[in-house]
Motif scaffolding. Structure first.
Motif, PDB file in Angstrom:
ATOM      1  N   ALA A  91     -41.044   8.294   4.577  1.00 47.92           N
ATOM      2  CA  ALA A  91     -40.268   9.483   4.919  1.00 47.92           C
ATOM      3  C   ALA A  91     -39.811   9.378   6.362  1.00 47.92           C
ATOM      4  O   ALA A  91     -40.549   8.927   7.236  1.00 47.92           O
ATOM      5  N   THR A  92     -38.565   9.805   6.575  1.00 49.37           N
ATOM      6  CA  THR A  92     -37.980   9.853   7.909  1.00 49.37           C
ATOM      7  C   THR A  92     -37.274  11.184   8.066  1.00 49.37           C
ATOM      8  O   THR A  92     -37.059  11.908   7.091  1.00 49.37           O
ATOM      9  N   ARG A  93     -36.905  11.490   9.272  1.00 49.19           N
ATOM     10  CA  ARG A  93     -36.047  12.644   9.513  1.00 49.19           C
ATOM     11  C   ARG A  93     -34.606  12.163   9.382  1.00 49.19           C
ATOM     12  O   ARG A  93     -34.284  11.077   9.860  1.00 49.19           O
ATOM     13  N   PRO A  94     -33.736  12.939   8.758  1.00 47.24           N
ATOM     14  CA  PRO A  94     -32.344  12.495   8.595  1.00 47.24           C
ATOM     15  C   PRO A  94     -31.658  12.149   9.923  1.00 47.24           C
ATOM     16  O   PRO A  94     -30.837  11.247   9.966  1.00 47.24           O
ATOM     17  N   ASP A  95     -32.043  12.832  10.993  1.00 46.66           N
ATOM     18  CA  ASP A  95     -31.412  12.556  12.284  1.00 46.66           C
ATOM     19  C   ASP A  95     -32.052  11.370  13.007  1.00 46.66           C
ATOM     20  O   ASP A  95     -31.569  10.958  14.070  1.00 46.66           O
ATOM     21  N   ALA A  96     -33.127  10.800  12.454  1.00 42.00           N
ATOM     22  CA  ALA A  96     -33.790   9.643  13.064  1.00 42.00           C
ATOM     23  C   ALA A  96     -34.297   8.721  11.955  1.00 42.00           C
ATOM     24  O   ALA A  96     -35.511   8.582  11.749  1.00 42.00           O
ATOM     25  N   PRO A  97     -33.393   8.076  11.214  1.00 38.31           N
ATOM     26  CA  PRO A  97     -33.798   7.301  10.041  1.00 38.31           C
ATOM     27  C   PRO A  97     -34.694   6.102  10.328  1.00 38.31           C
ATOM     28  O   PRO A  97     -35.341   5.593   9.422  1.00 38.31           O
ATOM     29  N   ALA A  98     -34.776   5.657  11.560  1.00 38.64           N
ATOM     30  CA  ALA A  98     -35.652   4.530  11.885  1.00 38.64           C
ATOM     31  C   ALA A  98     -37.063   4.981  12.229  1.00 38.64           C
ATOM     32  O   ALA A  98     -37.975   4.165  12.309  1.00 38.64           O
ATOM     33  N   GLU A  99     -37.272   6.277  12.408  1.00 42.13           N
ATOM     34  CA  GLU A  99     -38.581   6.804  12.779  1.00 42.13           C
ATOM     35  C   GLU A  99     -39.336   7.269  11.536  1.00 42.13           C
ATOM     36  O   GLU A  99     -39.012   8.287  10.939  1.00 42.13           O
ATOM     37  N   VAL A 100     -40.346   6.506  11.150  1.00 40.72           N
ATOM     38  CA  VAL A 100     -41.134   6.828   9.965  1.00 40.72           C
ATOM     39  C   VAL A 100     -42.120   7.933  10.326  1.00 40.72           C
ATOM     40  O   VAL A 100     -42.857   7.825  11.301  1.00 40.72           O
ATOM     41  N   VAL A 101     -42.129   9.019   9.524  1.00 39.90           N
ATOM     42  CA  VAL A 101     -43.047  10.132   9.771  1.00 39.90           C
ATOM     43  C   VAL A 101     -44.039  10.329   8.632  1.00 39.90           C
ATOM     44  O   VAL A 101     -44.906  11.186   8.708  1.00 39.90           O
ATOM     45  N   GLY A 102     -43.911   9.539   7.582  1.00 36.63           N
ATOM     46  CA  GLY A 102     -44.845   9.647   6.469  1.00 36.63           C
ATOM     47  C   GLY A 102     -44.669   8.491   5.507  1.00 36.63           C
ATOM     48  O   GLY A 102     -43.629   7.826   5.494  1.00 36.63           O
ATOM     49  N   TYR A 103     -45.703   8.260   4.708  1.00 32.22           N
ATOM     50  CA  TYR A 103     -45.647   7.195   3.713  1.00 32.22           C
ATOM     51  C   TYR A 103     -46.688   7.458   2.641  1.00 32.22           C
ATOM     52  O   TYR A 103     -47.634   8.224   2.833  1.00 32.22           O
ATOM     53  N   ALA A 104     -46.500   6.799   1.521  1.00 31.00           N
ATOM     54  CA  ALA A 104     -47.463   6.876   0.420  1.00 31.00           C
ATOM     55  C   ALA A 104     -47.272   5.647  -0.449  1.00 31.00           C
ATOM     56  O   ALA A 104     -46.160   5.117  -0.554  1.00 31.00           O
ATOM     57  N   GLY A 105     -48.366   5.199  -1.078  1.00 28.10           N
ATOM     58  CA  GLY A 105     -48.287   3.998  -1.895  1.00 28.10           C
ATOM     59  C   GLY A 105     -49.065   4.097  -3.188  1.00 28.10           C
ATOM     60  O   GLY A 105     -50.089   4.775  -3.272  1.00 28.10           O
ATOM     61  N   MET A 134     -46.641  12.751  -3.073  1.00 20.26           N
ATOM     62  CA  MET A 134     -47.547  12.636  -4.231  1.00 20.26           C
ATOM     63  C   MET A 134     -46.781  12.836  -5.540  1.00 20.26           C
ATOM     64  O   MET A 134     -47.004  12.102  -6.509  1.00 20.26           O
ATOM     65  N   ARG A 135     -45.905  13.801  -5.572  1.00 22.95           N
ATOM     66  CA  ARG A 135     -45.105  14.053  -6.786  1.00 22.95           C
ATOM     67  C   ARG A 135     -44.300  12.815  -7.161  1.00 22.95           C
ATOM     68  O   ARG A 135     -44.264  12.397  -8.328  1.00 22.95           O
ATOM     69  N   LEU A 136     -43.675  12.197  -6.173  1.00 24.99           N
ATOM     70  CA  LEU A 136     -42.861  11.012  -6.434  1.00 24.99           C
ATOM     71  C   LEU A 136     -43.718   9.815  -6.841  1.00 24.99           C
ATOM     72  O   LEU A 136     -43.298   9.026  -7.703  1.00 24.99           O
TER      73      LEU A 136
END
Length: 154
Positions: free
Chosen positions: A50-64, A95-97
């Motif tokens: 997950a990123t913020r639309p205004d900062a697509p290179a900045e990862v703010v979340g993840y899940a695997g 989690m839903r995804l």
């Protein structure tokens, strides 16, 4: 408010950003770069970031997710959010995804481990139908924190 974030499949090009965020979120037991690399390169895993639309290179979340071909069970490998990304429903959406992808792969049961000292994550998982099925003593090192093992039917 998950519309405040963009979610996409993670790629090997995201390795540095994922490792950096992991080291902030899970300072004492963060996954090393080589483990992240093998997870991202595996045909049996599915990672979102997950990123913020205004900062697509900045990862703010993840899940695997890990699921083997033909297997009926899957594992939530990890989920993590930067402090500034908490409270928006992003963890719930990740989690839903993951569950949708697991279902697409034919998974019928999901498993995960969560720290016994993380009630926020436990609450999220319970809201998805996860139930405690065991404890792994001293699982999280070097902190020597136990893990709850949880399972949910899809």
């Amino acid at each position: 408010m998950t519309d405040s974030f963009s979610i996409r499949r993670a790629a090997i090009a995201d390795l540095d950003a994922l490792v950096a965020l992991e080291s902030v979120i899970f300072a004492s037991d963060a996954w090393p770069e080589q483990l992240w690399r093998s997870e991202l390169e595996s045909p049996h895993t599915f990672y979102l970031l997950a990123t913020r639309p205004d900062a697509p290179a900045e990862v703010v979340g993840y899940a695997g997710l890990l699921s083997l071909p033909g297997g009926l069970d899957g594992d939530v490998q990890t989920i993590g959010l930067a402090d500034e990304a908490r409270g928006y429903g992003l963890g719930r959406e990740l989690m839903r995804l993951l569950h949708l992808e697991a279902e697409r792969r034919g998974v019928r049961e999901m498993f995960l481990d969560v720290r016994v000292d993380n009630p926020v994550a436990q609450s999220l998982y319970r809201s998805f139908g996860y139930e405690e099925i065991g404890i792994r003593k001293g699982y999280y090192q070097p902190d020597n924190v136990d893990a709850l093992v949880m399972r949910a039917a899809l």
